[in-house]
Scaffold this active site. Structure first.
Site, PDB file in Angstrom:
ATOM      1  N   THR A 127     -73.432 -73.399 -51.814  1.00 46.59           N
ATOM      2  CA  THR A 127     -72.325 -73.608 -50.881  1.00 46.59           C
ATOM      3  C   THR A 127     -72.778 -74.085 -49.506  1.00 46.59           C
ATOM      4  OG1 THR A 127     -70.688 -72.370 -49.570  1.00 46.59           O
ATOM      5  CG2 THR A 127     -72.470 -71.087 -50.507  1.00 46.59           C
ATOM      6  N   GLU A 129     -71.738 -72.891 -46.957  1.00 45.90           N
ATOM      7  CA  GLU A 129     -71.829 -71.701 -46.107  1.00 45.90           C
ATOM      8  C   GLU A 129     -73.290 -71.334 -45.820  1.00 45.90           C
ATOM      9  OE1 GLU A 129     -69.274 -69.531 -44.686  1.00 45.90           O
ATOM     10  OE2 GLU A 129     -68.177 -71.388 -45.015  1.00 45.90           O
ATOM     11  N   TYR A 151     -71.411 -63.084 -47.681  1.00 43.61           N
ATOM     12  CA  TYR A 151     -71.261 -64.050 -48.792  1.00 43.61           C
ATOM     13  C   TYR A 151     -72.397 -65.069 -48.767  1.00 43.61           C
ATOM     14  CZ  TYR A 151     -69.396 -68.235 -51.161  1.00 43.61           C
ATOM     15  OH  TYR A 151     -69.239 -69.349 -51.962  1.00 43.61           O
ATOM     16  N   LYS A 155     -75.392 -65.804 -51.418  1.00 39.66           N
ATOM     17  CA  LYS A 155     -75.521 -67.129 -52.052  1.00 39.66           C
ATOM     18  C   LYS A 155     -76.900 -67.747 -51.762  1.00 39.66           C
ATOM     19  CE  LYS A 155     -71.631 -68.338 -54.252  1.00 39.66           C
ATOM     20  NZ  LYS A 155     -71.556 -68.945 -55.578  1.00 39.66           N
TER      21      LYS A 155
END
Ligand code: NAP
Ligand code: F7E
Length: 375
Positions: A127, A129, A151, A155
């Protein structure tokens, strides 16, 4: 023909990827979780098809993963399962780490234990992110990571363990660093879907205001249906490599609101700043004025609520998809931002209209029952 296993098949991407792989003739298997409500809205139309199969498994449960992988013996695994909501990861950080970090390791080990390490191609849903508190714009495959939520930290482990297994065991496993991708199937608490649903409800008189957090946050939003094709392309590549998947165009949450409301017939202007900023009606199309007589110029439709602020927020995501364009031949501009907003708003306008029709049928039925017109 090839066999694929998709974890997270009930999610937005899982449903589009299933359709895509079925259209290519794949045998598609997916993992689902037991839930008290067994209606799987996004894949209901695929259930029962001869090449579509579902199995119970959870990313927190190694044995269930070993069982399904050794039984299906897939040529390709798409690991899409995750606790995917960034804000929720602040409330459930341990669960998020178990699924989004250790869950990836469980998949990789299940593949090795099933004797598939030399044959199975694995896609991991990484991601944007990971860039978090960004260190450069736009971001590409060489931009340093700086995860900025539980999160993203989880990840990041998933991303690195995939790289480790690729190098240590020569496995064909790779990560797609996907920037935000949205659709009419997007979960209703992600910001884009929250906005399109609210625009539809406000236009049809079912909601009066929309409360949002950081309106200035910037994202590179694409269409999920275009992005799942890239997941597949990555696994057909001659060697396992990581790719940034993005449109290369950036917009703010405020822009998204403007375009979504414009599409239902409301022009917004934003006044004030920070927590006091408001989205106010500047003009209304004559067509909408006929449908909803309650709306008036000057009405405040959008307000900022601290409930939607995050302890740390990622505010400047902008992807550079050059590598995917060159090496995979993928077109990052297949669906434009304006087309994406239109697809989502049109779908939500139809959804709200159907809900309203259902309500009016129910109301009439109750009245008829009370009056003894129907029994
Ligand atoms: P989504 O709609 O939230 O779907 C997540 C899927 O994961 C659902 O099928 C969910 O099952 C499943 N899942 C959650 N916890 C699980 C567990 N413990 N065991 C097994 N399955 C579990 O997410 P999405 O938008 O399709 O995203 C797909 C993947 O890409 C995710 O890994 C996400 O983090 C990543 N990603 C998404 C974006 C984006 O913009 N959409 C961008 C970059 C990366 P239930 O239906 O049972 O909850
Ligand atoms: O937030 C801001 C919020 O929740 C986008 C996931 O698919 O994409 C997604 O994560 C931005 C943030 O997506 C509200 O603060 C303002 O800055 O739609 P979102 P996300 O956090 O970018 C990445 C790539 C993933 O990997 C994730 O799985 O919008 N924002 N007001 C708001 N966000 C929400 N949800 N709700 C608001 O009211």
């Amino acid at each position: 023909m090839k066999t694929a296993l998709i974890t997270g098949i009930t999610g937005q991407d899982g449903s589009f990827l299933s359709e895509f792989l079925l259209s290519k003739g794949y045998e598609v298997h997916g993992t689902i979780r037991r839930s008290s409500v067994d209606y799987r809205e996004r894949i209901a139309h695929l259930e029962g098809q001869p090449k579509f199969h579902l199995h119970y498994a959870d990313l927190g449960d190694s044995m269930s993963l070993i069982r399904v992988i050794s039984k299906v013996r897939p040529d390709e695994i798409y690991n899409l399962a995750a606790q995917s909501h960034v804000q929720v990861s602040f409330d459930s950080p341990e669960f998020t780490a178990n699924v989004d970090a250790t869950g990836v390791l469980r998949i990789l080990e299940a593949v090795r234990l099933s004797g598939l390490a030399d044959t199975c191609h694995i896609y991991q849903a990484s991601t944007s992110e990971l860039y978090g508190k960004v260190e450069e714009v736009p971001q590409n495959e060489d931009t340093p990571f700086h995860p900025y939520s539980p999160y993203a930290v989880a990840k990041l482990y998933g991303h690195w363990i995939v790289k480790e297994y690729r190098e240590a065991y020569n496995m064909f496993c790779c990560s797609g660093i996907l920037f935000n991708h949205e659709s009419e199937r997007r979960g209703e608490t992600f910001v884009t879907r929250k906005i399109t649903l609210a625009a539809a409800r406000i236009a049809q008189g079912k909601q009066s205001k929309l409360y949002l957090g950081n309106l200035s946050s910037l994202r590179d939003w694409g269409y999920a249906k275009d992005y799942v094709e890239c997941m597949w392309l990555m696994l057909q590549n001659d060697k396992p490599e990581d790719f940034v998947i993005a449109t290369g165009i950036q917009h703010s949450v405020r822009d998204f609101c403007y375009y979504a409301f414009k599409h239902v017939g409301i022009e917004l202007e934003f006044v004030g700043e920070g927590a006091d900023e408001k989205g106010v009606i500047k003009s209304i199309t004559p067509q909408l004025s006929v449908v909803n007589k309650q709306l008036a110029v000057g009405d405040v439709l959008i307000e900022v609520s601290a409930d939607f602020f995050r302890p740390t927020d990622v505010v400047n995501l902008w992807g550079d998809p050059s590598k995917a364009k060159e090496k995979l031949g993928w077109n990052p501009q297949k669906t434009t931002f304006e087309e994406l907003v239109k697809i989502m708003v049109d779908a939500d306008m139809a959804k709200v209209a159907v809900e309203r029709a259902g309500e009016s049928i129910r109301t009439n039925l109750v009245e008829y029952l009370e009056k003894g017109i129907v029994k």
